[in-house]
Design a protein around this motif. Structure first.
Motif, PDB file in Angstrom:
ATOM      1  N   LEU A   1       0.822  -1.213   0.000  1.00 29.83           N
ATOM      2  CA  LEU A   1       0.000   0.000   0.000  1.00 29.83           C
ATOM      3  C   LEU A   1       0.861   1.269   0.000  1.00 29.83           C
ATOM      4  O   LEU A   1       0.676   2.189   0.772  1.00 29.83           O
ATOM      5  CB  LEU A   1      -0.973   0.004   1.182  1.00 29.83           C
ATOM      6  N   THR A   2       1.788   1.292  -0.948  1.00 28.68           N
ATOM      7  CA  THR A   2       2.699   2.424  -1.108  1.00 28.68           C
ATOM      8  C   THR A   2       1.950   3.610  -1.701  1.00 28.68           C
ATOM      9  O   THR A   2       1.328   3.485  -2.763  1.00 28.68           O
ATOM     10  CB  THR A   2       3.857   2.035  -2.044  1.00 28.68           C
ATOM     11  N   PRO A   3       1.999   4.770  -1.044  1.00 28.84           N
ATOM     12  CA  PRO A   3       1.300   5.933  -1.602  1.00 28.84           C
ATOM     13  C   PRO A   3       1.984   6.431  -2.875  1.00 28.84           C
ATOM     14  O   PRO A   3       3.186   6.687  -2.875  1.00 28.84           O
ATOM     15  CB  PRO A   3       1.365   6.983  -0.496  1.00 28.84           C
ATOM     16  N   ILE A   4       1.198   6.531  -3.939  1.00 26.05           N
ATOM     17  CA  ILE A   4       1.720   7.052  -5.202  1.00 26.05           C
ATOM     18  C   ILE A   4       1.077   8.390  -5.549  1.00 26.05           C
ATOM     19  O   ILE A   4       1.519   9.067  -6.464  1.00 26.05           O
ATOM     20  CB  ILE A   4       1.560   6.041  -6.355  1.00 26.05           C
ATOM     21  N   ALA A   5       0.023   8.758  -4.824  1.00 21.19           N
ATOM     22  CA  ALA A   5      -0.618  10.067  -5.000  1.00 21.19           C
ATOM     23  C   ALA A   5      -1.365  10.426  -3.724  1.00 21.19           C
ATOM     24  O   ALA A   5      -1.875   9.553  -3.031  1.00 21.19           O
ATOM     25  CB  ALA A   5      -1.576  10.046  -6.182  1.00 21.19           C
ATOM     26  N   ALA A   6      -1.393  11.715  -3.443  1.00 19.54           N
ATOM     27  CA  ALA A   6      -2.188  12.264  -2.339  1.00 19.54           C
ATOM     28  C   ALA A   6      -2.451  13.720  -2.711  1.00 19.54           C
ATOM     29  O   ALA A   6      -1.764  14.625  -2.260  1.00 19.54           O
ATOM     30  CB  ALA A   6      -1.461  12.138  -1.010  1.00 19.54           C
ATOM     31  N   ALA A   7      -3.419  13.923  -3.587  1.00 19.62           N
ATOM     32  CA  ALA A   7      -3.659  15.224  -4.193  1.00 19.62           C
ATOM     33  C   ALA A   7      -4.902  15.898  -3.625  1.00 19.62           C
ATOM     34  O   ALA A   7      -5.886  15.241  -3.300  1.00 19.62           O
ATOM     35  CB  ALA A   7      -3.808  15.069  -5.702  1.00 19.62           C
ATOM     36  N   SER A   8      -4.821  17.207  -3.556  1.00 16.57           N
ATOM     37  CA  SER A   8      -5.918  18.046  -3.100  1.00 16.57           C
ATOM     38  C   SER A   8      -6.310  18.974  -4.246  1.00 16.57           C
ATOM     39  O   SER A   8      -5.437  19.634  -4.831  1.00 16.57           O
ATOM     40  CB  SER A   8      -5.474  18.863  -1.892  1.00 16.57           C
ATOM     41  N   LEU A   9      -7.585  19.058  -4.542  1.00 16.99           N
ATOM     42  CA  LEU A   9      -8.045  19.933  -5.617  1.00 16.99           C
ATOM     43  C   LEU A   9      -7.710  21.393  -5.308  1.00 16.99           C
ATOM     44  O   LEU A   9      -7.243  22.118  -6.181  1.00 16.99           O
ATOM     45  CB  LEU A   9      -9.543  19.768  -5.839  1.00 16.99           C
ATOM     46  N   ALA A  10      -7.897  21.815  -4.076  1.00 16.49           N
ATOM     47  CA  ALA A  10      -7.595  23.207  -3.703  1.00 16.49           C
ATOM     48  C   ALA A  10      -6.104  23.505  -3.869  1.00 16.49           C
ATOM     49  O   ALA A  10      -5.730  24.567  -4.391  1.00 16.49           O
ATOM     50  CB  ALA A  10      -8.042  23.478  -2.275  1.00 16.49           C
ATOM     51  N   GLU A  11      -5.245  22.580  -3.437  1.00 16.13           N
ATOM     52  CA  GLU A  11      -3.800  22.776  -3.597  1.00 16.13           C
ATOM     53  C   GLU A  11      -3.426  22.787  -5.075  1.00 16.13           C
ATOM     54  O   GLU A  11      -2.580  23.571  -5.504  1.00 16.13           O
ATOM     55  CB  GLU A  11      -3.025  21.667  -2.895  1.00 16.13           C
ATOM     56  N   TRP A  12      -4.034  21.898  -5.848  1.00 15.27           N
ATOM     57  CA  TRP A  12      -3.768  21.814  -7.285  1.00 15.27           C
ATOM     58  C   TRP A  12      -4.125  23.132  -7.954  1.00 15.27           C
ATOM     59  O   TRP A  12      -3.373  23.641  -8.790  1.00 15.27           O
ATOM     60  CB  TRP A  12      -4.553  20.652  -7.884  1.00 15.27           C
ATOM     61  N   GLN A  13      -5.273  23.702  -7.560  1.00 12.23           N
ATOM     62  CA  GLN A  13      -5.694  24.981  -8.159  1.00 12.23           C
ATOM     63  C   GLN A  13      -4.726  26.104  -7.785  1.00 12.23           C
ATOM     64  O   GLN A  13      -4.389  26.930  -8.634  1.00 12.23           O
ATOM     65  CB  GLN A  13      -7.121  25.322  -7.716  1.00 12.23           C
ATOM     66  N   ARG A  14      -4.254  26.135  -6.522  1.00  8.75           N
ATOM     67  CA  ARG A  14      -3.267  27.146  -6.117  1.00  8.75           C
ATOM     68  C   ARG A  14      -1.964  26.973  -6.900  1.00  8.75           C
ATOM     69  O   ARG A  14      -1.349  27.952  -7.329  1.00  8.75           O
ATOM     70  CB  ARG A  14      -3.003  27.079  -4.615  1.00  8.75           C
ATOM     71  N   ALA A  15      -1.535  25.728  -7.073  1.00  7.86           N
ATOM     72  CA  ALA A  15      -0.316  25.465  -7.843  1.00  7.86           C
ATOM     73  C   ALA A  15      -0.480  25.934  -9.285  1.00  7.86           C
ATOM     74  O   ALA A  15       0.444  26.507  -9.868  1.00  7.86           O
ATOM     75  CB  ALA A  15       0.042  23.982  -7.791  1.00  7.86           C
ATOM     76  N   SER A  16      -1.646  25.711  -9.839  1.00  7.88           N
ATOM     77  CA  SER A  16      -1.920  26.162 -11.201  1.00  7.88           C
ATOM     78  C   SER A  16      -1.876  27.681 -11.290  1.00  7.88           C
ATOM     79  O   SER A  16      -1.269  28.245 -12.213  1.00  7.88           O
ATOM     80  CB  SER A  16      -3.293  25.652 -11.649  1.00  7.88           C
ATOM     81  N   ASP A  17      -2.472  28.349 -10.316  1.00  3.48           N
ATOM     82  CA  ASP A  17      -2.511  29.813 -10.304  1.00  3.48           C
ATOM     83  C   ASP A  17      -1.124  30.434 -10.138  1.00  3.48           C
ATOM     84  O   ASP A  17      -0.891  31.554 -10.601  1.00  3.48           O
ATOM     85  CB  ASP A  17      -3.412  30.322  -9.171  1.00  3.48           C
ATOM     86  N   THR A  18      -0.217  29.714  -9.475  1.00  3.29           N
ATOM     87  CA  THR A  18       1.121  30.268  -9.213  1.00  3.29           C
ATOM     88  C   THR A  18       2.194  29.711 -10.155  1.00  3.29           C
ATOM     89  O   THR A  18       3.380  29.938  -9.937  1.00  3.29           O
ATOM     90  CB  THR A  18       1.545  29.983  -7.754  1.00  3.29           C
ATOM     91  N   GLY A  19       1.779  28.958 -11.163  1.00  2.00           N
ATOM     92  CA  GLY A  19       2.738  28.443 -12.140  1.00  2.00           C
ATOM     93  C   GLY A  19       3.580  27.288 -11.636  1.00  2.00           C
ATOM     94  O   GLY A  19       4.656  27.033 -12.165  1.00  2.00           O
ATOM     95  N   ARG A  20       3.107  26.580 -10.597  1.00  2.65           N
ATOM     96  CA  ARG A  20       3.878  25.467 -10.026  1.00  2.65           C
ATOM     97  C   ARG A  20       3.170  24.128 -10.217  1.00  2.65           C
ATOM     98  O   ARG A  20       3.375  23.192  -9.448  1.00  2.65           O
ATOM     99  CB  ARG A  20       4.106  25.737  -8.546  1.00  2.65           C
ATOM    100  N   LEU A  21       2.356  24.037 -11.244  1.00  2.00           N
ATOM    101  CA  LEU A  21       1.544  22.839 -11.461  1.00  2.00           C
ATOM    102  C   LEU A  21       2.386  21.601 -11.737  1.00  2.00           C
ATOM    103  O   LEU A  21       2.111  20.531 -11.173  1.00  2.00           O
ATOM    104  CB  LEU A  21       0.558  23.079 -12.601  1.00  2.00           C
ATOM    105  N   ASP A  22       3.408  21.709 -12.548  1.00  2.69           N
ATOM    106  CA  ASP A  22       4.253  20.543 -12.840  1.00  2.69           C
ATOM    107  C   ASP A  22       4.892  20.001 -11.567  1.00  2.69           C
ATOM    108  O   ASP A  22       4.941  18.785 -11.350  1.00  2.69           O
ATOM    109  CB  ASP A  22       5.342  20.888 -13.858  1.00  2.69           C
ATOM    110  N   GLU A  23       5.370  20.901 -10.716  1.00  2.00           N
ATOM    111  CA  GLU A  23       5.985  20.499  -9.455  1.00  2.00           C
ATOM    112  C   GLU A  23       4.967  19.775  -8.564  1.00  2.00           C
ATOM    113  O   GLU A  23       5.264  18.743  -7.979  1.00  2.00           O
ATOM    114  CB  GLU A  23       6.526  21.737  -8.739  1.00  2.00           C
ATOM    115  N   TYR A  24       3.752  20.339  -8.470  1.00  3.62           N
ATOM    116  CA  TYR A  24       2.712  19.726  -7.631  1.00  3.62           C
ATOM    117  C   TYR A  24       2.322  18.356  -8.172  1.00  3.62           C
ATOM    118  O   TYR A  24       2.256  17.382  -7.427  1.00  3.62           O
ATOM    119  CB  TYR A  24       1.472  20.634  -7.536  1.00  3.62           C
ATOM    120  N   ASP A  25       2.050  18.280  -9.473  1.00  6.19           N
ATOM    121  CA  ASP A  25       1.637  17.009 -10.098  1.00  6.19           C
ATOM    122  C   ASP A  25       2.677  15.916  -9.895  1.00  6.19           C
ATOM    123  O   ASP A  25       2.333  14.779  -9.586  1.00  6.19           O
ATOM    124  CB  ASP A  25       1.404  17.187 -11.602  1.00  6.19           C
TER     125      ASP A  25
END
Length: 100
Positions: free
Chosen positions: A33-57
């Motif tokens: 049960l190794t975590p391969i993703a733990a994403a938040s829509l709100a964090e993803w949207q902030r990353a998108s707004d600040t140009g850090r989407l690739d890093e977040y993804d």
């Protein structure tokens, strides 16, 4: 809720809002049960707004792009918010620790 995808041996854990959109998502892979993703829509949207989407993804992944009401072929198991939160905290800790 959670769903199992046997083709990839991955458990998907979802927190959804009242309209069925995924707000947080965890993916755990394999027998360990190794975590391969733990994403938040709100964090993803902030990353998108600040140009850090690739890093977040690359670090946390993404949430499902469609509301759960349109999913086909899934038989989700309902979870309490406490169970989801426990899985979320553990996955985020492990992903963050791996990046350090």
């Amino acid at each position: 809720m959670r769903c199992y995808w046997d083709e990839e041996d991955v458990w998907f854990y979802f927190e959804v809002d009242a309209e069925g959109w995924v707000t947080r998502q965890v993916e755990l892979e394999g027998p360990a049960l190794t975590p391969i993703a733990a994403a938040s829509l709100a964090e993803w949207q902030r990353a998108s707004d600040t140009g850090r989407l690739d890093e977040y993804d690359s670090r946390f992944g993404v949430t499902a792009e469609l509301p759960v009401s349109v999913w086909e072929g899934h038989d989700p198991e309902q979870l309490t918010s406490d169970v989801f939160e426990e899985v979320w905290v553990s996955a985020r800790w492990q992903i963050t620790a791996q990046a350090s």
